[in-house]
Design a protein around this motif. Structure first.
Motif, PDB file in Angstrom:
ATOM      1  N   ALA A   4       0.850  -1.201   0.000  1.00 43.34           N
ATOM      2  CA  ALA A   4       0.000   0.000   0.000  1.00 43.34           C
ATOM      3  C   ALA A   4       0.875   1.236   0.000  1.00 43.34           C
ATOM      4  CB  ALA A   4      -0.916   0.008   1.225  1.00 43.34           C
ATOM      5  N   ASP A   5       0.399   2.286  -0.644  1.00 43.38           N
ATOM      6  CA  ASP A   5       1.113   3.559  -0.606  1.00 43.38           C
ATOM      7  C   ASP A   5       0.667   4.403   0.579  1.00 43.38           C
ATOM      8  OD1 ASP A   5       2.633   3.122  -2.899  1.00 43.38           O
ATOM      9  OD2 ASP A   5       1.034   3.838  -4.206  1.00 43.38           O
ATOM     10  N   THR A   6      -0.579   4.178   1.041  1.00 42.39           N
ATOM     11  CA  THR A   6      -1.120   4.979   2.131  1.00 42.39           C
ATOM     12  C   THR A   6      -1.910   4.103   3.088  1.00 42.39           C
ATOM     13  OG1 THR A   6      -1.308   6.910   0.681  1.00 42.39           O
ATOM     14  CG2 THR A   6      -2.568   6.959   2.727  1.00 42.39           C
ATOM     15  N   ILE A   7      -1.662   4.308   4.390  1.00 48.15           N
ATOM     16  CA  ILE A   7      -2.462   3.683   5.433  1.00 48.15           C
ATOM     17  C   ILE A   7      -3.113   4.797   6.230  1.00 48.15           C
ATOM     18  CG2 ILE A   7      -2.422   2.236   7.500  1.00 48.15           C
ATOM     19  CD1 ILE A   7       0.003   0.813   6.351  1.00 48.15           C
ATOM     20  N   GLN A   8      -4.424   4.708   6.422  1.00 46.59           N
ATOM     21  CA  GLN A   8      -5.180   5.749   7.110  1.00 46.59           C
ATOM     22  C   GLN A   8      -5.850   5.209   8.357  1.00 46.59           C
ATOM     23  OE1 GLN A   8      -7.931   7.307   4.151  1.00 46.59           O
ATOM     24  NE2 GLN A   8      -6.376   8.707   3.331  1.00 46.59           N
ATOM     25  N   ASP A   9      -6.193   6.135   9.275  1.00 48.69           N
ATOM     26  CA  ASP A   9      -6.976   5.740  10.445  1.00 48.69           C
ATOM     27  C   ASP A   9      -8.459   5.717  10.085  1.00 48.69           C
ATOM     28  OD1 ASP A   9      -7.845   8.383  10.456  1.00 48.69           O
ATOM     29  OD2 ASP A   9      -6.550   8.981  12.130  1.00 48.69           O
ATOM     30  N   ALA A  10      -9.284   5.423  11.088  1.00 51.10           N
ATOM     31  CA  ALA A  10     -10.717   5.290  10.830  1.00 51.10           C
ATOM     32  C   ALA A  10     -11.354   6.589  10.362  1.00 51.10           C
ATOM     33  CB  ALA A  10     -11.435   4.779  12.089  1.00 51.10           C
ATOM     34  N   ALA A  11     -10.731   7.721  10.696  1.00 48.90           N
ATOM     35  CA  ALA A  11     -11.282   9.025  10.294  1.00 48.90           C
ATOM     36  C   ALA A  11     -10.771   9.473   8.932  1.00 48.90           C
ATOM     37  CB  ALA A  11     -10.947  10.067  11.346  1.00 48.90           C
ATOM     38  N   GLY A  12      -9.957   8.646   8.287  1.00 43.83           N
ATOM     39  CA  GLY A  12      -9.456   9.011   6.963  1.00 43.83           C
ATOM     40  C   GLY A  12      -8.178   9.839   6.972  1.00 43.83           C
ATOM     41  N   ASN A  13      -7.517   9.934   8.131  1.00 44.98           N
ATOM     42  CA  ASN A  13      -6.257  10.670   8.223  1.00 44.98           C
ATOM     43  C   ASN A  13      -5.085   9.745   7.924  1.00 44.98           C
ATOM     44  OD1 ASN A  13      -7.515  13.144   9.271  1.00 44.98           O
ATOM     45  ND2 ASN A  13      -7.882  11.912  11.112  1.00 44.98           N
ATOM     46  N   ASN A  14      -4.117  10.241   7.162  1.00 48.34           N
ATOM     47  CA  ASN A  14      -2.959   9.432   6.820  1.00 48.34           C
ATOM     48  C   ASN A  14      -2.130   9.097   8.046  1.00 48.34           C
ATOM     49  OD1 ASN A  14      -3.770   9.640   4.200  1.00 48.34           O
ATOM     50  ND2 ASN A  14      -2.002  10.820   3.491  1.00 48.34           N
ATOM     51  N   ILE A  15      -1.823   7.820   8.215  1.00 46.04           N
ATOM     52  CA  ILE A  15      -0.909   7.374   9.259  1.00 46.04           C
ATOM     53  C   ILE A  15       0.477   7.151   8.668  1.00 46.04           C
ATOM     54  CG2 ILE A  15      -0.406   5.575  10.949  1.00 46.04           C
ATOM     55  CD1 ILE A  15      -3.400   5.063  11.131  1.00 46.04           C
ATOM     56  N   ILE A  16       0.517   6.454   7.523  1.00 47.70           N
ATOM     57  CA  ILE A  16       1.756   6.232   6.793  1.00 47.70           C
ATOM     58  C   ILE A  16       1.490   6.476   5.313  1.00 47.70           C
ATOM     59  CG2 ILE A  16       3.581   4.585   6.183  1.00 47.70           C
ATOM     60  CD1 ILE A  16       2.984   3.092   8.766  1.00 47.70           C
ATOM     61  N   ASN A  17       2.378   7.220   4.673  1.00 47.91           N
ATOM     62  CA  ASN A  17       2.232   7.504   3.244  1.00 47.91           C
ATOM     63  C   ASN A  17       3.597   7.496   2.575  1.00 47.91           C
ATOM     64  OD1 ASN A  17       2.374  10.063   1.131  1.00 47.91           O
ATOM     65  ND2 ASN A  17       0.609   8.715   0.810  1.00 47.91           N
ATOM     66  N   GLU A  18       3.660   6.866   1.377  1.00 50.75           N
ATOM     67  CA  GLU A  18       4.872   6.906   0.582  1.00 50.75           C
ATOM     68  C   GLU A  18       4.587   7.584  -0.745  1.00 50.75           C
ATOM     69  OE1 GLU A  18       8.458   4.154  -1.274  1.00 50.75           O
ATOM     70  OE2 GLU A  18       6.520   3.237  -0.845  1.00 50.75           O
ATOM     71  N   ASN A  19       5.456   8.547  -1.096  1.00 49.11           N
ATOM     72  CA  ASN A  19       5.304   9.269  -2.358  1.00 49.11           C
ATOM     73  C   ASN A  19       6.689   9.653  -2.858  1.00 49.11           C
ATOM     74  OD1 ASN A  19       4.289  10.688  -4.540  1.00 49.11           O
ATOM     75  ND2 ASN A  19       3.821  12.522  -3.337  1.00 49.11           N
ATOM     76  N   ALA A  20       7.032   9.203  -4.068  1.00 54.72           N
ATOM     77  CA  ALA A  20       8.321   9.536  -4.689  1.00 54.72           C
ATOM     78  C   ALA A  20       9.489   9.169  -3.765  1.00 54.72           C
ATOM     79  CB  ALA A  20       8.380  11.012  -5.066  1.00 54.72           C
ATOM     80  N   ASN A  21       9.427   7.971  -3.180  1.00 51.52           N
ATOM     81  CA  ASN A  21      10.484   7.435  -2.323  1.00 51.52           C
ATOM     82  C   ASN A  21      10.655   8.190  -1.004  1.00 51.52           C
ATOM     83  OD1 ASN A  21      11.200   5.386  -4.177  1.00 51.52           O
ATOM     84  ND2 ASN A  21      12.500   6.817  -5.313  1.00 51.52           N
ATOM     85  N   THR A  22       9.646   8.974  -0.631  1.00 57.09           N
ATOM     86  CA  THR A  22       9.639   9.639   0.675  1.00 57.09           C
ATOM     87  C   THR A  22       8.515   9.059   1.515  1.00 57.09           C
ATOM     88  OG1 THR A  22      10.533  11.712  -0.193  1.00 57.09           O
ATOM     89  CG2 THR A  22       9.378  11.822   1.914  1.00 57.09           C
ATOM     90  N   ILE A  23       8.854   8.548   2.704  1.00 55.03           N
ATOM     91  CA  ILE A  23       7.857   7.959   3.592  1.00 55.03           C
ATOM     92  C   ILE A  23       7.517   8.971   4.682  1.00 55.03           C
ATOM     93  CG2 ILE A  23       7.370   6.104   5.228  1.00 55.03           C
ATOM     94  CD1 ILE A  23       9.316   4.357   3.651  1.00 55.03           C
ATOM     95  N   THR A  24       6.223   9.291   4.830  1.00 55.29           N
ATOM     96  CA  THR A  24       5.749  10.222   5.852  1.00 55.29           C
ATOM     97  C   THR A  24       4.957   9.451   6.888  1.00 55.29           C
ATOM     98  OG1 THR A  24       5.613  12.013   4.225  1.00 55.29           O
ATOM     99  CG2 THR A  24       4.397  12.307   6.297  1.00 55.29           C
ATOM    100  N   ILE A  25       5.345   9.587   8.139  1.00 55.90           N
ATOM    101  CA  ILE A  25       4.640   8.936   9.243  1.00 55.90           C
ATOM    102  C   ILE A  25       3.900  10.003  10.029  1.00 55.90           C
ATOM    103  CG2 ILE A  25       4.884   7.547  11.328  1.00 55.90           C
ATOM    104  CD1 ILE A  25       7.461   6.424  10.147  1.00 55.90           C
ATOM    105  N   GLY A  26       2.583   9.863  10.121  1.00 60.20           N
ATOM    106  CA  GLY A  26       1.777  10.828  10.842  1.00 60.20           C
ATOM    107  C   GLY A  26       1.513  12.073  10.016  1.00 60.20           C
ATOM    108  N   ALA A  27       0.856  13.034  10.651  1.00 57.08           N
ATOM    109  CA  ALA A  27       0.514  14.297  10.000  1.00 57.08           C
ATOM    110  C   ALA A  27       0.765  15.437  10.970  1.00 57.08           C
ATOM    111  CB  ALA A  27      -0.942  14.284   9.548  1.00 57.08           C
ATOM    112  N   SER A  28       0.677  16.666  10.472  1.00 60.08           N
ATOM    113  CA  SER A  28       0.897  17.830  11.315  1.00 60.08           C
ATOM    114  C   SER A  28      -0.018  17.801  12.527  1.00 60.08           C
ATOM    115  CB  SER A  28       0.651  19.105  10.494  1.00 60.08           C
ATOM    116  OG  SER A  28       0.806  20.255  11.298  1.00 60.08           O
ATOM    117  N   GLY A  29       0.542  17.989  13.706  1.00 58.26           N
ATOM    118  CA  GLY A  29      -0.233  17.964  14.938  1.00 58.26           C
ATOM    119  C   GLY A  29      -0.221  16.620  15.646  1.00 58.26           C
ATOM    120  N   ASP A  30       0.221  15.564  14.949  1.00 63.10           N
ATOM    121  CA  ASP A  30       0.281  14.242  15.561  1.00 63.10           C
ATOM    122  C   ASP A  30       1.476  14.129  16.505  1.00 63.10           C
ATOM    123  OD1 ASP A  30      -1.905  13.508  14.111  1.00 63.10           O
ATOM    124  OD2 ASP A  30      -0.839  12.194  12.707  1.00 63.10           O
ATOM    125  N   THR A  31       1.365  13.236  17.477  1.00 63.24           N
ATOM    126  CA  THR A  31       2.485  12.865  18.336  1.00 63.24           C
ATOM    127  C   THR A  31       2.875  11.432  18.024  1.00 63.24           C
ATOM    128  OG1 THR A  31       1.802  14.349  20.121  1.00 63.24           O
ATOM    129  CG2 THR A  31       3.282  12.538  20.711  1.00 63.24           C
TER     130      THR A  31
END
Length: 200
Positions: A4-31
């Motif tokens: 998968a390129d994107t894993i989201q929580d139940a509310a539709g917020n990205n938890i893990i996302n990969e785009n152009a070989n960059t992996i983003t964990i969480g979103a702004s405001g997350d701990t």
């Protein structure tokens, strides 16, 4: 294997996302928590976003003359080697101001000079918010005295946002005359620097 390129929580917020070989964990405001006992291994990698921030190094380009005998005098560092966040004022107040709360590594070195070989006592101090907070002292007793004396302070201080730190000296001479802080051309001899410790 789960692809998968994107894993989201139940509310539709990205938890893990990969785009152009960059992996983003969480979103702004997350701990993002790393549990006790787990190891976060960055060996052999080069990363961004983890640094000793608010770093600065100020120094003097000429002598500070006419320092009164046995009286506290602020050291006027008028130049900087680096100060990317603008945390040190080298033009008017000659002070470091903490931009955020945390623990800060601070260090300074000062060389006092008296051509008459009259220095008996030399105290160097860090003032916090206008009051003496840290000091070290040199004393030559039994009638001895020096032409030149050096003092250094290196310490970690817990500062609140907007706390400010200044460097002061107190130099006592035999004849009660004035002294100088010596600055040699092309040499960083008198300096004040620091940085915020990672994770504070």
């Amino acid at each position: 294997i789960l692809k998968a390129d994107t894993i989201q929580d139940a509310a539709g917020n990205n938890i893990i996302n990969e785009n152009a070989n960059t992996i983003t964990i969480g979103a702004s405001g997350d701990t993002i928590n790393i549990p006790s006992g787990a190891t976060f291994n960055v060996n052999g990698t080069v990363g961004t976003g983890v640094a000793n921030t608010s770093e600065f190094l100020a120094y003097m380009t000429s002598d500070q003359t006419g320092i009164g005998d046995a009286s506290w005098t602020k050291v006027t560092f008028n130049a900087e080697s680096y100060d990317p966040d603008g945390v040190f004022d080298n033009s008017s107040n000659y002070r470091f101001t903490a931009p955020s709360a945390g623990k800060y590594m601070l260090y300074t070195n000062i060389v006092a000079y008296d051509a008459s070989t009259d220095i008996e006592d030399f105290t160097l101090a860090l003032y916090k918010n206008g009051a003496n907070a840290v000091e070290c002292a040199w004393n030559k007793n039994s009638g001895g005295r020096l032409r030149k004396a050096n003092q250094t302070i290196s310490i970690v201080l817990d500062l609140a946002s907007s706390d400010y730190i200044e460097v002061y000296v107190n130099i006592n001479t035999v004849d009660g005359g004035t002294t100088n802080i010596e600055s040699q051309s092309g040499i960083i001899q008198n300096y004040f620097g620091g940085y915020k410790l990672i994770g504070t």
